[in-house]
Design a protein around this motif. Structure first.
Motif, short mmCIF file in Angstrom:
data_model
loop_
_atom_site.label_atom_id
_atom_site.label_comp_id
_atom_site.label_asym_id
_atom_site.label_seq_id
_atom_site.Cartn_x
_atom_site.Cartn_y
_atom_site.Cartn_z
N PHE A 51 90.35 89.40 119.96
CA PHE A 51 89.38 89.80 120.90
C PHE A 51 89.02 91.35 120.38
CE2 PHE A 51 93.02 91.19 122.97
CZ PHE A 51 92.93 92.61 123.36
N GLY A 52 87.70 91.42 120.28
CA GLY A 52 87.06 92.73 119.80
C GLY A 52 87.29 93.10 118.19
N SER A 53 87.79 92.23 117.36
CA SER A 53 87.64 92.34 116.13
C SER A 53 87.29 91.28 115.11
CB SER A 53 89.11 92.89 115.90
OG SER A 53 89.96 91.63 115.80
N ARG A 54 87.11 91.50 113.81
CA ARG A 54 87.03 90.49 112.89
C ARG A 54 87.58 91.06 111.79
NH1 ARG A 54 81.88 90.73 109.94
NH2 ARG A 54 81.43 92.64 109.34
N SER A 55 87.69 89.99 110.72
CA SER A 55 88.17 90.30 109.43
C SER A 55 87.28 91.20 109.00
CB SER A 55 88.45 89.17 108.69
OG SER A 55 87.58 88.49 108.27
N PRO A 56 87.81 92.16 107.80
CA PRO A 56 86.85 93.21 107.31
C PRO A 56 85.67 92.60 106.47
CG PRO A 56 89.13 93.93 107.20
CD PRO A 56 89.03 92.54 107.77
N ASP A 57 86.18 91.56 105.65
CA ASP A 57 85.09 90.73 105.03
C ASP A 57 84.24 89.80 105.74
OD1 ASP A 57 86.98 88.72 105.62
OD2 ASP A 57 87.45 88.36 103.26
N GLY A 58 84.43 89.63 107.07
CA GLY A 58 83.68 88.76 107.96
C GLY A 58 83.95 87.26 107.83
N THR A 59 85.05 86.96 107.22
CA THR A 59 85.31 85.48 107.03
C THR A 59 86.04 84.85 108.34
OG1 THR A 59 87.40 86.10 105.86
CG2 THR A 59 85.53 85.69 104.48
N ILE A 60 86.63 85.79 109.09
CA ILE A 60 87.20 85.20 110.32
C ILE A 60 86.22 85.86 111.43
CG2 ILE A 60 89.48 84.83 111.59
CD1 ILE A 60 90.82 84.78 109.06
N THR A 61 85.91 85.22 112.28
CA THR A 61 85.35 85.89 113.42
C THR A 61 85.43 85.35 114.73
OG1 THR A 61 83.56 86.57 111.93
CG2 THR A 61 83.04 86.80 114.34
N LEU A 62 85.88 86.01 115.96
CA LEU A 62 85.99 85.43 117.33
C LEU A 62 84.68 85.83 117.76
CD1 LEU A 62 87.91 84.37 119.44
CD2 LEU A 62 88.39 86.86 120.20
N HIS A 63 83.74 84.88 118.05
CA HIS A 63 82.62 84.90 118.50
C HIS A 63 82.26 84.61 120.12
CE1 HIS A 63 81.96 80.65 117.68
NE2 HIS A 63 82.42 80.87 116.35
N ARG A 64 83.54 84.12 120.68
CA ARG A 64 83.43 83.86 122.08
C ARG A 64 84.59 84.28 122.51
NH1 ARG A 64 81.12 78.26 123.54
NH2 ARG A 64 82.81 77.89 122.30
N ASP A 65 84.69 85.37 123.84
CA ASP A 65 85.97 85.79 124.30
C ASP A 65 85.86 85.37 125.60
OD1 ASP A 65 88.45 86.85 124.63
OD2 ASP A 65 87.62 88.95 124.98
N SER A 66 87.01 84.92 126.52
CA SER A 66 86.90 84.71 127.78
C SER A 66 88.07 85.48 128.34
CB SER A 66 86.90 83.14 127.97
OG SER A 66 86.98 83.12 129.68
N ARG A 67 87.80 86.21 129.41
CA ARG A 67 89.17 87.03 130.13
C ARG A 67 89.52 86.19 131.16
NH1 ARG A 67 88.56 93.06 129.04
NH2 ARG A 67 87.52 92.86 127.06
N THR A 68 88.85 84.88 131.56
CA THR A 68 89.27 84.29 132.93
C THR A 68 89.19 82.79 133.06
OG1 THR A 68 86.82 84.01 133.69
CG2 THR A 68 87.81 85.87 134.29
N GLY A 69 88.90 82.23 131.70
CA GLY A 69 88.91 80.66 131.62
C GLY A 69 87.66 80.06 132.48
N GLN A 70 86.87 80.95 132.86
CA GLN A 70 85.67 80.32 133.65
C GLN A 70 84.53 79.83 132.71
OE1 GLN A 70 84.79 83.69 136.29
NE2 GLN A 70 85.78 82.62 137.92
N GLY A 71 84.03 78.69 132.88
CA GLY A 71 83.09 78.10 131.86
C GLY A 71 83.22 76.65 131.84
N PHE A 72 82.53 76.04 130.91
CA PHE A 72 82.45 74.57 130.93
C PHE A 72 82.90 74.30 129.39
CE2 PHE A 72 78.60 75.56 133.68
CZ PHE A 72 79.04 74.97 134.77
N GLY A 73 84.30 73.59 129.54
CA GLY A 73 84.88 73.14 127.99
C GLY A 73 85.56 74.31 127.61
N TYR A 74 85.33 74.59 126.35
CA TYR A 74 86.04 75.31 125.57
C TYR A 74 85.46 76.78 125.67
CZ TYR A 74 88.75 71.54 123.58
OH TYR A 74 89.46 70.68 123.41
#
Length: 176
Positions: A51-74
Motif C-alpha cells: 500500500f502506498g508504493s509501486r516499483s520504481p520502474d512502474g512494472t508492479i503497481t497496487l492500484h486498489r487498496d482497502s482498509r476494511t474489506g468493504q466493497g463488492f468482490g475483490y
C-alpha cells in the motif's frame, strides 16, 4: 519448440475478505510483492510493493487498496507487468499480510478471504487461505524468469506467524 512459449506476461492479483462485525476492529489485509535479483533470488527484496508504493520502474503497481474489506468482490488489486521487468530481476513473490493494530488476527479469524491470480481472463490461481488459517501472513505465488520462455509461475502457499514488518523480511525465504 519451447521457444514459442511466451510465458506469463501481465498478471493481476486481487484480494477479498469480509469486513469485521460492527463494533469489532477492522480487518485490514494487504497485498505485498517482493522483487528479487538474479544474484540473490532468496535474499532481501530489492523492491517491496505494498500500500502506498509501486516499483520504481512502474512494472508492479497496487492500484486498489482497502482498509476494511468493504466493497463488492475483490477489494485490493495489484498489477505485475513481468514482461517489462529488467533482466537483472529473476523472481517476484506475492503474499498477503494482515495488519495487527486491533490485536492478533489470523486468516482463520476473517470470513470469506480469497485471492485470485489472473492473466487476462484466465485464472492461474484461486485460493481461500484455509491451508494457512493460523498464519498472520502468507506467500501465495512466485514468478520466476524461465530463460528464453519468459516468466513461469507456481503456487507458493506458505504461512508465517509474522506481522507485516517481519513478513517483509521473510517474503523471499519461502521455498519449495
Amino acid at each position: 519448440m519451447s521457444g514459442l512459449n511466451k510465458g506469463v506476461g501481465r498478471v493481476e492479483v486481487t484480494l477479498k475478505w469480509d469486513p469485521a462485525r460492527i463494533g469489532a476492529p477492522v480487518h485490514d489485509l494487504d497485498l505485498v510483492a517482493g522483487v528479487f535479483t538474479t544474484d540473490d533470488p532468496h535474499g532481501a527484496p530489492v523492491h517491496l510493493v505494498h500500500f502506498g508504493s509501486r516499483s520504481p520502474d512502474g512494472t508492479i503497481t497496487l492500484h486498489r487498496d482497502s482498509r476494511t474489506g468493504q466493497g463488492f468482490g475483490y477489494d485490493e488489486a495489484m498489477t505485475l507487468e513481468l514482461d517489462r521487468l529488467a533482466p537483472s530481476y529473476a523472481r517476484v513473490v506475492v503474499g498477503v499480510t494482515i495488519q495487527q493494530a486491533g490485536g492478533r488476527l489470523a486468516f482463520g479469524d476473517i470470513a470469506n478471504t480469497g485471492i485470485r491470480v489472473r492473466e487476462g481472463y484466465t485464472d492461474l490461481l484461486v485460493h481461500d487461505f484455509t491451508d494457512v488459517s493460523d498464519a498472520l501472513s502468507a506467500t501465495v505465488v512466485e514468478f520466476t524468469r524461465d530463460g528464453v520462455d519468459g516468466w513461469a509461475y507456481r503456487p507458493l502457499l506458505h504461512g508465517f506467524d509474522a506481522d507485516p514488518q517481519t513478513f517483509a523480511t521473510l517474503l523471499g525465504s519461502a521455498r519449495p
